[in-house]
Design a protein around this motif. Structure first.
Motif, PDB file in Angstrom:
ATOM      1  N   ASP A   3       0.831  -1.197   0.000  1.00 30.78           N
ATOM      2  CA  ASP A   3       0.000   0.000   0.000  1.00 30.78           C
ATOM      3  C   ASP A   3       0.874   1.258   0.000  1.00 30.78           C
ATOM      4  O   ASP A   3       1.172   1.812   1.060  1.00 30.78           O
ATOM      5  CB  ASP A   3      -0.921  -0.014   1.220  1.00 30.78           C
ATOM      6  N   PRO A   4       1.314   1.719  -1.163  1.00 31.92           N
ATOM      7  CA  PRO A   4       2.216   2.874  -1.188  1.00 31.92           C
ATOM      8  C   PRO A   4       1.583   4.164  -0.679  1.00 31.92           C
ATOM      9  O   PRO A   4       2.260   4.965  -0.031  1.00 31.92           O
ATOM     10  CB  PRO A   4       2.613   2.999  -2.655  1.00 31.92           C
ATOM     11  N   ILE A   5       0.300   4.384  -0.943  1.00 31.22           N
ATOM     12  CA  ILE A   5      -0.359   5.599  -0.451  1.00 31.22           C
ATOM     13  C   ILE A   5      -0.470   5.557   1.073  1.00 31.22           C
ATOM     14  O   ILE A   5      -0.208   6.543   1.757  1.00 31.22           O
ATOM     15  CB  ILE A   5      -1.759   5.765  -1.092  1.00 31.22           C
ATOM     16  N   GLY A   6      -0.846   4.407   1.618  1.00 35.88           N
ATOM     17  CA  GLY A   6      -0.920   4.252   3.070  1.00 35.88           C
ATOM     18  C   GLY A   6       0.437   4.461   3.718  1.00 35.88           C
ATOM     19  O   GLY A   6       0.541   5.065   4.795  1.00 35.88           O
ATOM     20  N   ASP A   7       1.509   3.985   3.070  1.00 32.91           N
ATOM     21  CA  ASP A   7       2.860   4.174   3.582  1.00 32.91           C
ATOM     22  C   ASP A   7       3.220   5.653   3.609  1.00 32.91           C
ATOM     23  O   ASP A   7       3.769   6.149   4.596  1.00 32.91           O
ATOM     24  CB  ASP A   7       3.854   3.393   2.716  1.00 32.91           C
ATOM     25  N   MET A   8       2.897   6.380   2.549  1.00 27.40           N
ATOM     26  CA  MET A   8       3.202   7.807   2.497  1.00 27.40           C
ATOM     27  C   MET A   8       2.433   8.577   3.574  1.00 27.40           C
ATOM     28  O   MET A   8       2.995   9.428   4.259  1.00 27.40           O
ATOM     29  CB  MET A   8       2.870   8.375   1.121  1.00 27.40           C
ATOM     30  N   VAL A  23       9.826  15.257   5.202  1.00 24.73           N
ATOM     31  CA  VAL A  23       9.815  13.799   5.220  1.00 24.73           C
ATOM     32  C   VAL A  23      10.045  13.321   3.790  1.00 24.73           C
ATOM     33  O   VAL A  23       9.610  13.966   2.837  1.00 24.73           O
ATOM     34  CB  VAL A  23       8.489  13.247   5.804  1.00 24.73           C
ATOM     35  N   SER A  24      10.750  12.214   3.656  1.00 19.46           N
ATOM     36  CA  SER A  24      11.059  11.662   2.347  1.00 19.46           C
ATOM     37  C   SER A  24      10.276  10.376   2.133  1.00 19.46           C
ATOM     38  O   SER A  24      10.090   9.588   3.061  1.00 19.46           O
ATOM     39  CB  SER A  24      12.558  11.376   2.262  1.00 19.46           C
ATOM     40  N   THR A  25       9.806  10.177   0.901  1.00 19.09           N
ATOM     41  CA  THR A  25       9.069   8.972   0.543  1.00 19.09           C
ATOM     42  C   THR A  25       9.468   8.567  -0.874  1.00 19.09           C
ATOM     43  O   THR A  25       9.840   9.440  -1.673  1.00 19.09           O
ATOM     44  CB  THR A  25       7.544   9.213   0.645  1.00 19.09           C
ATOM     45  N   PRO A  26       9.427   7.284  -1.197  1.00 15.07           N
ATOM     46  CA  PRO A  26       9.723   6.885  -2.579  1.00 15.07           C
ATOM     47  C   PRO A  26       8.753   7.547  -3.554  1.00 15.07           C
ATOM     48  O   PRO A  26       7.591   7.772  -3.235  1.00 15.07           O
ATOM     49  CB  PRO A  26       9.533   5.368  -2.564  1.00 15.07           C
ATOM     50  N   ALA A  27       9.246   7.844  -4.744  1.00  8.60           N
ATOM     51  CA  ALA A  27       8.449   8.593  -5.718  1.00  8.60           C
ATOM     52  C   ALA A  27       7.604   7.665  -6.574  1.00  8.60           C
ATOM     53  O   ALA A  27       7.998   6.556  -6.900  1.00  8.60           O
ATOM     54  CB  ALA A  27       9.367   9.415  -6.616  1.00  8.60           C
ATOM     55  N   SER A  28       6.396   8.134  -6.889  1.00  6.56           N
ATOM     56  CA  SER A  28       5.528   7.506  -7.885  1.00  6.56           C
ATOM     57  C   SER A  28       4.567   8.585  -8.375  1.00  6.56           C
ATOM     58  O   SER A  28       4.389   9.620  -7.724  1.00  6.56           O
ATOM     59  CB  SER A  28       4.764   6.314  -7.308  1.00  6.56           C
ATOM     60  N   LYS A  29       3.968   8.345  -9.519  1.00  7.98           N
ATOM     61  CA  LYS A  29       3.043   9.337 -10.076  1.00  7.98           C
ATOM     62  C   LYS A  29       1.830   9.520  -9.181  1.00  7.98           C
ATOM     63  O   LYS A  29       1.379  10.647  -8.950  1.00  7.98           O
ATOM     64  CB  LYS A  29       2.602   8.915 -11.471  1.00  7.98           C
ATOM     65  N   LEU A  30       1.276   8.409  -8.662  1.00  7.55           N
ATOM     66  CA  LEU A  30       0.082   8.496  -7.819  1.00  7.55           C
ATOM     67  C   LEU A  30       0.370   9.273  -6.538  1.00  7.55           C
ATOM     68  O   LEU A  30      -0.427  10.110  -6.115  1.00  7.55           O
ATOM     69  CB  LEU A  30      -0.455   7.103  -7.497  1.00  7.55           C
TER      70      LEU A  30
END
Length: 130
Positions: A3-8, A23-30
């Motif tokens: 769940d990348p959105i939940g992680d962010m 805060v840093s998070t891995p990048a994605s378009k969504l």
């Protein structure tokens, strides 16, 4: 990661509890589209694209505070990988009677609940922010 959105959103929540400015998070378009909505609604200062020490793309999110308290008081994931939540335009919930925002993924892109109602389009409710 499932769940990348939940992680962010969890990274944002945890960083605000610790009083961090970024805060840093891995990048994605969504993720970038969700951050665009949060920035447009005034919940974060903004974000920048960058890379980590291994060369992977990241998003550096600048958090927003007012009088020392975080602007985002509550962030909740609605649609999860195990249970997707789709709603029509008339069923999209108002968060705290309009004081908060629901982020909706529609066929015309990711937008706030007010913009989705104005465009008369429903979709998947990703999260709610107050």
């Amino acid at each position: 990661m499932n769940d990348p959105i939940g992680d962010m959103l969890t990274r944002i929540r945890n960083s605000q509890m610790r009083g961090k400015s970024t805060v840093s998070t891995p990048a994605s378009k969504l993720r970038a589209w969700v951050l665009d909505v949060l920035a447009d609604e005034g919940y974060i200062r903004g974000y920048e694209k960058g890379t980590d020490e291994r060369g992977h793309p990241t998003l550096e999110i600048s958090l927003k505070y007012f009088d020392g308290t975080p602007v985002i008081r509550e962030v909740k994931r609605v649609s999860k990988p195990g249970r997707r939540v789709y709603m029509g335009v008339n069923d999209i919930p108002q968060v705290r009677q309009g004081l908060g925002v629901s982020i909706v993924s529609t066929s015309r892109g990711v937008m706030s609940d007010a913009n989705a109602r104005a465009a008369n389009i429903g979709g998947e409710v990703l999260c709610t922010v107050f």
